[in-house]
Design a protein around this motif. Sequence first.
Motif, PDB file in Angstrom:
ATOM      1  N   ALA A 102       7.345  12.002   2.623  1.00  0.00           N
ATOM      2  CA  ALA A 102       6.970  13.404   2.773  1.00  0.00           C
ATOM      3  C   ALA A 102       7.725  14.085   3.906  1.00  0.00           C
ATOM      4  N   LYS A 103       8.121  13.328   4.902  1.00  0.00           N
ATOM      5  CA  LYS A 103       8.836  13.894   6.043  1.00  0.00           C
ATOM      6  C   LYS A 103      10.194  14.462   5.629  1.00  0.00           C
ATOM      7  N   GLU A 104      10.706  14.004   4.492  1.00  0.00           N
ATOM      8  CA  GLU A 104      12.019  14.456   4.024  1.00  0.00           C
ATOM      9  C   GLU A 104      11.911  15.475   2.902  1.00  0.00           C
ATOM     10  N   GLY A 105      10.684  15.840   2.510  1.00  0.00           N
ATOM     11  CA  GLY A 105      10.509  16.701   1.347  1.00  0.00           C
ATOM     12  C   GLY A 105       9.978  18.085   1.674  1.00  0.00           C
ATOM     13  N   PRO A 127       0.820  -1.208   0.000  1.00  0.00           N
ATOM     14  CA  PRO A 127       0.000   0.000   0.000  1.00  0.00           C
ATOM     15  C   PRO A 127       0.854   1.258   0.000  1.00  0.00           C
ATOM     16  N   GLY A 128       0.552   2.183  -0.898  1.00  0.00           N
ATOM     17  CA  GLY A 128       1.416   3.328  -1.117  1.00  0.00           C
ATOM     18  C   GLY A 128       1.185   4.510  -0.213  1.00  0.00           C
ATOM     19  N   GLY A 129      -0.028   4.627   0.363  1.00  0.00           N
ATOM     20  CA  GLY A 129      -0.322   5.772   1.223  1.00  0.00           C
ATOM     21  C   GLY A 129       0.675   5.971   2.354  1.00  0.00           C
ATOM     22  N   PRO A 130       0.985   4.923   3.136  1.00  0.00           N
ATOM     23  CA  PRO A 130       1.964   5.089   4.210  1.00  0.00           C
ATOM     24  C   PRO A 130       3.355   5.463   3.705  1.00  0.00           C
ATOM     25  N   LEU A 131       3.701   5.041   2.480  1.00  0.00           N
ATOM     26  CA  LEU A 131       5.008   5.383   1.922  1.00  0.00           C
ATOM     27  C   LEU A 131       5.076   6.862   1.562  1.00  0.00           C
ATOM     28  N   ILE A 132       3.973   7.415   1.060  1.00  0.00           N
ATOM     29  CA  ILE A 132       3.945   8.858   0.799  1.00  0.00           C
ATOM     30  C   ILE A 132       4.185   9.616   2.102  1.00  0.00           C
ATOM     31  N   LEU A 164      11.395  12.574  -5.545  1.00  0.00           N
ATOM     32  CA  LEU A 164      10.382  11.765  -4.879  1.00  0.00           C
ATOM     33  C   LEU A 164       9.912  12.364  -3.558  1.00  0.00           C
ATOM     34  N   ALA A 165      10.830  12.771  -2.711  1.00  0.00           N
ATOM     35  CA  ALA A 165      10.445  13.300  -1.393  1.00  0.00           C
ATOM     36  C   ALA A 165       9.616  14.569  -1.530  1.00  0.00           C
ATOM     37  N   ASP A 203      13.930  10.696 -15.331  1.00  0.00           N
ATOM     38  CA  ASP A 203      14.309  10.465 -13.935  1.00  0.00           C
ATOM     39  C   ASP A 203      13.667  11.468 -12.978  1.00  0.00           C
ATOM     40  N   PHE A 204      12.693  12.217 -13.467  1.00  0.00           N
ATOM     41  CA  PHE A 204      12.102  13.292 -12.658  1.00  0.00           C
ATOM     42  C   PHE A 204      11.537  12.780 -11.339  1.00  0.00           C
ATOM     43  N   ILE A 205      10.777  11.699 -11.375  1.00  0.00           N
ATOM     44  CA  ILE A 205      10.151  11.195 -10.145  1.00  0.00           C
ATOM     45  C   ILE A 205      11.196  10.730  -9.155  1.00  0.00           C
ATOM     46  N   ARG A 206      12.167   9.973  -9.644  1.00  0.00           N
ATOM     47  CA  ARG A 206      13.205   9.458  -8.752  1.00  0.00           C
ATOM     48  C   ARG A 206      14.000  10.602  -8.119  1.00  0.00           C
TER      49      ARG A 206
END
Length: 334
Positions: A186-189, A177-182, A234-235, A228-231
């Motif tokens: 997000a804490k680093e972005g 599940p991707g929600g917890p990964l966002i 990402l944060a 490579d924009f997303i990579r």
Amino acid sequence: MPVILAIESSCDETSASVCRDGKILSNHIANQTVHEQYGGVVPELASRAHMQNIVPVVDVALQRAGTSLTDVDAIAFTQAPGLIGSLLVGSQFAKSLALALNKPLIAVHHMQAHVLANLIPEDRPSFPFLCLTVSGGHTQIVLANSPSELKVIGETLDDAAGEAFDKSAKLLGLPYPGGPLIDRYAKEGDPRRFSFAEPQIPELDFSFSGLKTSILYFLQKETKANPDFIRENLADLCASIQERIITILLKKYKRAALQTGITDLCIAGGVSANSGLRNAFLEMCRHNHWKGFVPPFEYCTDNAAMIAITAYHKFLDHQLTPLSVSASARAGWD
């Protein structure tokens, strides 16, 4: 002091809980990892896993509570909404158990239970209170006048906030599940690095379909110019997406509080486990001198403790259910 055995099986968690006199004695959950390889919950696989898990899960819940089936005063279960196959496993098990033990049966609405999960901790809201319920399938603002008198005063007109998190995560190439990964990235972005559309929906209702489209088109445009924009970002992408979803949610929630004049505010549902939402919600309450209540993490996602506490109040009000009751995938509020 009534003892309630509750069963939750609306999606892909099999859970059982024992509640005595409004106190949760146990809350055991069996998660299903089989769905990860498919990028989402497969209903047929979920139903089969529930059939395998339900007996041992109930047994563990009883053991941890230090009680037995003979001590139970009522059997509760999730009636709706959810995956119909999953609901049927839990409902048929509960009905069979109630019939065999000659115990009362109590059917519980899943979304009502999410709201009343806020009554589990000792630090709980006073009625009337508002609850922002945010999950993978629902986004609602609920006015709670009592455990049995709940009114939806705002809800999503299309997609839920939890779905916006999960679909965005998929667009970013994150596993399910991707929600917890966002939330984690997000804490680093930087939440202000990128800007996404905010839907202009009147009154207290929500919409997230346009936001998902905005994110999709933005990522398509940027990755066409730079694969490579997303990579590389990402944060910041996660932080910006999460910030927009939270802003949409809390702007409407603040409006609901001001319109109703209610100062006890809660959040509930799986997305209420998101640290960004929890922190922003509590900050909003502090800024406006409101009382903010957030359930412990174990009571945010699908769990039987919230079914148990809801059934406890139904038991006190003599709201029992006949054995002829049927599970329903999309039933509304009582």
